[in-house]
Write an enzyme that holds these catalytic residues in place. Sequence first.
Site, PDB file in Angstrom:
ATOM      1  N   TYR A 145       0.822  -1.208   0.000  1.00 42.70           N
ATOM      2  CA  TYR A 145       0.000   0.000   0.000  1.00 42.70           C
ATOM      3  C   TYR A 145       0.859   1.261   0.000  1.00 42.70           C
ATOM      4  CZ  TYR A 145      -3.491   3.432   1.523  1.00 42.70           C
ATOM      5  OH  TYR A 145      -4.306   4.535   1.627  1.00 42.70           O
ATOM      6  N   LYS A 149       1.210   3.920  -3.130  1.00 39.53           N
ATOM      7  CA  LYS A 149       0.851   5.327  -2.977  1.00 39.53           C
ATOM      8  C   LYS A 149       1.976   6.250  -3.462  1.00 39.53           C
ATOM      9  CE  LYS A 149      -3.343   5.737  -1.281  1.00 39.53           C
ATOM     10  NZ  LYS A 149      -4.394   6.479  -2.022  1.00 39.53           N
TER      11      LYS A 149
END
Length: 356
Positions: A145, A149
């Site tokens: 994650y 990002k």
Amino acid sequence: MNVAFSPNQLSKRYLITGGSGFLGINLIRYLLERGQQVVSLDIAPLEYPDVTGQVRAIQGDIRDPQTVRTALEGVDIVVHAAAALPLYDPADIFSTEVEGTRIVLEESFQRNVDRVIHISSTAVYGIPDHHPLVESDPLRGVGPYGKAKVLAEQVCEAYRRKGMCIPILRPKSFVGPERLGVFALLYEWARDGKNFPILGKGDNRYQLLDVEDLCQAIWLCATLPRETVNDTFNIGAREFDTLRSDFQAVLDYAGYGRRIVSLPEKPAILVLRVLERLGWSPLYQWIYETVGKDSYVSIAKAEERLGFRPRYSNREALLRNYRWYIENADRIKSTHGITHRVPWRQGLLRVAKWFF
């Protein structure tokens, strides 16, 4: 300070990707209160009776260009909040965060959309070695994650170089009405009269954010001049205390006289790593590696450039969220999943609960 809608501001049409999510529904309500038109695009259905009939809801995937083209019809401003959260499969995380962002930006670029507000995360900073963090600090995302990002922000920067206006917001973990996910652990244990464990002493400062304050920052990025907002901004609470103190406020409000209980940090992290690999705990690396450490960002840039004024402290945001949880506990008690809208399955942590 609560940013209100001015009658002098014309109504515009907003596309919210991830409109069915926790941020999405709060932002939809925020924009509707300010006389704006809203389109929601989400892989999940929009199931909120209070906004039914006021929103053009499209159920579809941001990774499908045709679906994004359809959603963009007549849109002035995009708020790109769709994301595959950390409990998703890594392949879905990277394809949604990176390729999905590229598709949203490319289709918006082709249609001369006025601006795309990209919702990133302070997870891009990874596990930092200093505080407060500022926007120019190195990006070292942890786990799929956090890494995805970082890559998504790079896609945004590439389209900025093409002339697009793309404000990037890096919010701290945000709470408020409709927020469950990992915070449902604290709220359930508080409601059931249990002590609540934390890693380490809990004397670290851990900044959160109320979702309404995040909506304020988005609104400022949508309404201020392009040259002012076409930048990257940290967003977080101005007032926050130690993790122990802010979490204890929830236990105190619950009224059972329960306390925050410290666990030895290093042994607990080793156990949580094993449980994560076995799929027996919902807690992932970025949570358990950072929760026992200071974690806060400088919001000076957003305050100075945008006029951002957070309304809620950590404690107020947590209690506002807890009150919503109690009011809706019967409705949500049988739901589980991997998004912020539902409680996460506790796995072996449910067994551990009975020892507290």
